[in-house]
Motif scaffolding. Sequence first.
Motif, short mmCIF file in Angstrom:
data_model
loop_
_atom_site.label_atom_id
_atom_site.label_comp_id
_atom_site.label_asym_id
_atom_site.label_seq_id
_atom_site.Cartn_x
_atom_site.Cartn_y
_atom_site.Cartn_z
N ALA A 150 0.83 -1.21 0.00
CA ALA A 150 0.00 0.00 0.00
C ALA A 150 0.86 1.26 0.00
CB ALA A 150 -0.93 -0.01 1.21
N VAL A 151 1.95 1.25 0.77
CA VAL A 151 2.85 2.41 0.79
C VAL A 151 3.46 2.64 -0.58
CG1 VAL A 151 5.01 3.32 1.74
CG2 VAL A 151 3.34 2.26 3.27
N ARG A 152 3.94 1.57 -1.21
CA ARG A 152 4.54 1.71 -2.54
C ARG A 152 3.53 2.24 -3.55
NH1 ARG A 152 7.15 -3.24 -1.15
NH2 ARG A 152 5.51 -4.42 -2.22
N ARG A 153 2.33 1.70 -3.50
CA ARG A 153 1.30 2.13 -4.45
C ARG A 153 0.95 3.60 -4.27
NH1 ARG A 153 -1.81 -1.53 -3.28
NH2 ARG A 153 -3.19 -0.50 -1.80
N ARG A 154 0.81 4.03 -3.04
CA ARG A 154 0.41 5.42 -2.78
C ARG A 154 1.54 6.39 -3.07
NH1 ARG A 154 -3.13 4.01 2.66
NH2 ARG A 154 -4.62 2.70 1.54
N ARG A 155 2.77 6.00 -2.81
CA ARG A 155 3.90 6.85 -3.16
C ARG A 155 4.01 6.99 -4.68
NH1 ARG A 155 3.84 9.51 1.20
NH2 ARG A 155 5.07 8.77 2.96
N GLN A 156 3.74 5.91 -5.40
CA GLN A 156 3.77 5.96 -6.86
C GLN A 156 2.66 6.87 -7.39
OE1 GLN A 156 5.99 4.80 -8.97
NE2 GLN A 156 4.87 5.60 -10.73
N GLU A 157 1.49 6.78 -6.81
CA GLU A 157 0.37 7.65 -7.20
C GLU A 157 0.72 9.11 -6.96
OE1 GLU A 157 -2.82 6.13 -4.85
OE2 GLU A 157 -3.22 4.43 -6.20
N GLN A 158 1.39 9.39 -5.85
CA GLN A 158 1.79 10.76 -5.54
C GLN A 158 2.80 11.27 -6.54
OE1 GLN A 158 3.15 10.41 -1.49
NE2 GLN A 158 1.08 10.48 -0.63
N ARG A 159 3.75 10.43 -6.92
CA ARG A 159 4.76 10.84 -7.90
C ARG A 159 4.11 11.12 -9.25
NH1 ARG A 159 7.97 7.02 -5.05
NH2 ARG A 159 7.33 5.34 -6.46
#
Length: 201
Positions: A187-196
């Motif tokens: 979930a952290v990886r996915r949300r950080r990618q969405e933010q980028r």
Amino acid sequence: MVDSEQLVLSHLQALTPAMESLALNAGTLAGWGLELATRLMAGQRLLAAGNGGSAAEAQHLTAELVGRFDGEREPFSAISLHAESSAVTAIANDYGFERVFARQVSAHGREGDILMLFSTSGRSPNLLHAVDAARAAGITTWALTGAGPNPLTECADSSVAIDAVSASAQEGHLIALHAICRAFDAAVRRRRQEQRCSQEQ
């Protein structure tokens, strides 16, 4: 040697009910990982506690969050309450062992934080008092226990009870916390990618 080997085989076979319980609760464990990611990424904190071997499991979880689990990522705030040895002994001396976690929850916890409690019996008074303190502070409580129902599963906001003998339940707790961490990291990886991606648009 034959007797010892049979004891080992019996111990391993006793893990089957624990794994079955975990599989039945996969949705809850995944949900905990997602919710934990949402809250910790928003600046909330995880508090964790347990007694004996369960204390080790609680500390294992917080180590995975402050350190890392699968891959590189930022650290997140997670505290194992039993590891504060001076606080634990001072509180136990002044207020009794039943208050060692509750008082720390009141000190460190903030509304929106999560308190995760590990217990094979689900009956430890110091964990039950910690739930009361968390509720008063607006802190969400999760319990990972042995066979239920038990007092801890009945008073926590959410719980997973592993229907197995005590030792097997505790071994199941390690598998459960790793499963939570796997969902959390994803979930952290996915949300950080969405933010980028959002920043690049």
